[in-house]
Design a protein around this motif. Sequence first.
Motif, PDB file in Angstrom:
ATOM      1  N   ARG A 118       0.761  -1.276  -0.007  1.00 23.41           N
ATOM      2  CA  ARG A 118      -0.053  -0.011   0.015  1.00 23.41           C
ATOM      3  C   ARG A 118       0.738   1.220  -0.018  1.00 23.41           C
ATOM      4  O   ARG A 118       0.390   2.404  -0.068  1.00 23.41           O
ATOM      5  N   GLY A 119       2.113   1.071   0.223  1.00 23.14           N
ATOM      6  CA  GLY A 119       3.035   2.066   0.322  1.00 23.14           C
ATOM      7  C   GLY A 119       4.585   1.649   0.881  1.00 23.14           C
ATOM      8  O   GLY A 119       4.629   0.647   0.847  1.00 23.14           O
ATOM      9  N   GLU A 120       5.461   2.581   0.815  1.00 21.33           N
ATOM     10  CA  GLU A 120       6.662   2.238   0.881  1.00 21.33           C
ATOM     11  C   GLU A 120       6.827   1.676   2.259  1.00 21.33           C
ATOM     12  O   GLU A 120       7.902   0.755   2.478  1.00 21.33           O
ATOM     13  N   HIS A 121       6.262   1.979   3.214  1.00 21.83           N
ATOM     14  CA  HIS A 121       6.349   1.658   4.502  1.00 21.83           C
ATOM     15  C   HIS A 121       5.164   0.870   5.291  1.00 21.83           C
ATOM     16  O   HIS A 121       4.845   0.488   6.200  1.00 21.83           O
ATOM     17  N   ASP A 122       4.213   0.375   4.064  1.00 21.97           N
ATOM     18  CA  ASP A 122       2.846  -0.275   4.538  1.00 21.97           C
ATOM     19  C   ASP A 122       2.703  -1.274   3.634  1.00 21.97           C
ATOM     20  O   ASP A 122       2.015  -1.089   2.598  1.00 21.97           O
ATOM     21  N   TRP A 123       3.257  -2.454   3.778  1.00 23.10           N
ATOM     22  CA  TRP A 123       3.345  -3.765   3.321  1.00 23.10           C
ATOM     23  C   TRP A 123       3.305  -4.769   4.146  1.00 23.10           C
ATOM     24  O   TRP A 123       3.950  -4.609   5.196  1.00 23.10           O
ATOM     25  N   VAL A 124       2.760  -5.981   3.524  1.00 25.75           N
ATOM     26  CA  VAL A 124       3.093  -7.258   4.212  1.00 25.75           C
ATOM     27  C   VAL A 124       3.035  -8.458   3.174  1.00 25.75           C
ATOM     28  O   VAL A 124       2.679  -8.393   2.202  1.00 25.75           O
ATOM     29  N   MET A 125       4.088  -9.384   3.471  1.00 26.21           N
ATOM     30  CA  MET A 125       4.279 -10.461   2.462  1.00 26.21           C
ATOM     31  C   MET A 125       4.066 -11.676   3.570  1.00 26.21           C
ATOM     32  O   MET A 125       4.992 -11.628   4.381  1.00 26.21           O
ATOM     33  N   ALA A 126       3.626 -12.718   2.928  1.00 29.41           N
ATOM     34  CA  ALA A 126       3.555 -14.066   3.498  1.00 29.41           C
ATOM     35  C   ALA A 126       3.548 -15.241   3.162  1.00 29.41           C
ATOM     36  O   ALA A 126       3.111 -14.940   1.675  1.00 29.41           O
ATOM     37  N   TRP A 127       4.374 -16.350   3.598  1.00 32.51           N
ATOM     38  CA  TRP A 127       4.486 -17.570   2.702  1.00 32.51           C
ATOM     39  C   TRP A 127       5.020 -18.483   3.716  1.00 32.51           C
ATOM     40  O   TRP A 127       5.381 -18.376   4.605  1.00 32.51           O
ATOM     41  N   THR A 128       4.960 -19.851   3.209  1.00 31.70           N
ATOM     42  CA  THR A 128       5.466 -20.883   3.835  1.00 31.70           C
ATOM     43  C   THR A 128       6.679 -21.370   2.952  1.00 31.70           C
ATOM     44  O   THR A 128       6.549 -21.569   1.740  1.00 31.70           O
ATOM     45  N   SER A 129       7.651 -22.067   3.691  1.00 32.90           N
ATOM     46  CA  SER A 129       8.584 -22.880   2.906  1.00 32.90           C
ATOM     47  C   SER A 129       9.391 -23.650   4.113  1.00 32.90           C
ATOM     48  O   SER A 129       9.648 -23.194   5.285  1.00 32.90           O
TER      49      SER A 129
ATOM     50  N   PRO B 233       7.197  -1.294   9.077  1.00 33.42           N
ATOM     51  CA  PRO B 233       7.211  -0.944  10.347  1.00 33.42           C
ATOM     52  C   PRO B 233       5.987  -0.936  10.937  1.00 33.42           C
ATOM     53  O   PRO B 233       6.044  -1.354  12.437  1.00 33.42           O
ATOM     54  N   GLY B 234       4.939  -0.641  10.586  1.00 33.29           N
ATOM     55  CA  GLY B 234       3.647  -0.576  11.238  1.00 33.29           C
ATOM     56  C   GLY B 234       2.732  -1.700  11.003  1.00 33.29           C
ATOM     57  O   GLY B 234       1.377  -1.614  11.406  1.00 33.29           O
ATOM     58  N   ASN B 235       3.052  -2.485  10.446  1.00 28.22           N
ATOM     59  CA  ASN B 235       2.448  -3.736   9.970  1.00 28.22           C
ATOM     60  C   ASN B 235       2.303  -5.098  10.748  1.00 28.22           C
ATOM     61  O   ASN B 235       1.762  -6.172  10.313  1.00 28.22           O
TER      62      ASN B 235
ATOM     63  N   GLU C 103      -0.924  -6.677  11.460  1.00 25.32           N
ATOM     64  CA  GLU C 103      -1.416  -7.444  10.445  1.00 25.32           C
ATOM     65  C   GLU C 103      -0.596  -8.792   9.931  1.00 25.32           C
ATOM     66  O   GLU C 103      -1.567  -9.777   9.520  1.00 25.32           O
ATOM     67  N   ALA C 104       0.609  -8.825  10.075  1.00 21.87           N
ATOM     68  CA  ALA C 104       1.382  -9.769   9.834  1.00 21.87           C
ATOM     69  C   ALA C 104       1.008 -10.877  10.635  1.00 21.87           C
ATOM     70  O   ALA C 104       0.805 -12.286  10.223  1.00 21.87           O
ATOM     71  N   LEU C 105       0.956 -10.800  11.949  1.00 18.26           N
ATOM     72  CA  LEU C 105       0.487 -11.785  12.958  1.00 18.26           C
ATOM     73  C   LEU C 105      -0.765 -12.150  12.919  1.00 18.26           C
ATOM     74  O   LEU C 105      -1.119 -13.387  12.978  1.00 18.26           O
ATOM     75  N   SER C 106      -1.655 -11.263  12.496  1.00 18.01           N
ATOM     76  CA  SER C 106      -3.085 -11.730  12.216  1.00 18.01           C
ATOM     77  C   SER C 106      -3.061 -12.557  10.935  1.00 18.01           C
ATOM     78  O   SER C 106      -4.068 -13.646  10.934  1.00 18.01           O
ATOM     79  N   LEU C 107      -2.172 -12.328   9.714  1.00 17.78           N
ATOM     80  CA  LEU C 107      -2.512 -13.269   8.917  1.00 17.78           C
ATOM     81  C   LEU C 107      -2.084 -14.702   8.997  1.00 17.78           C
ATOM     82  O   LEU C 107      -2.566 -15.727   8.387  1.00 17.78           O
ATOM     83  N   PHE C 108      -1.032 -14.869  10.078  1.00 17.75           N
ATOM     84  CA  PHE C 108      -0.693 -16.157  10.420  1.00 17.75           C
ATOM     85  C   PHE C 108      -1.969 -16.816  11.059  1.00 17.75           C
ATOM     86  O   PHE C 108      -2.252 -17.921  11.083  1.00 17.75           O
TER      87      PHE C 108
END
Length: 105
Positions: A62-73, A83-85, A88-93
Amino acid sequence: MSESEHVIEWLQTWYALQCDGDWEHEWGVRIETLDNPGWLVKINLEETELADREHPRQRVTRGEHDWVMAWTSEQTFHVACGPGNLTEALSLFRTWASKNIAEEL
């Protein structure tokens, strides 16, 4: 209770349920900072009910400092985010881990 407190409590409970006297000595949850800036979360799934589940690479920017990426390996759930997400990241898990396996078939 805020969403961040709720997801932290959920993660604490999930972690405690994995601890069996062995798992916590070999695997666990790691939360680190990135220098771009941001967060990196690695949740080892080995010897958990989630070990063989896959999460395809997903990225939301959504912006330079507003992003999230998730995957398994390699039986690990990875999340990298801005830095502010972290919530959101833990909620994805949490959402992925709580999903009924039958829904994925």
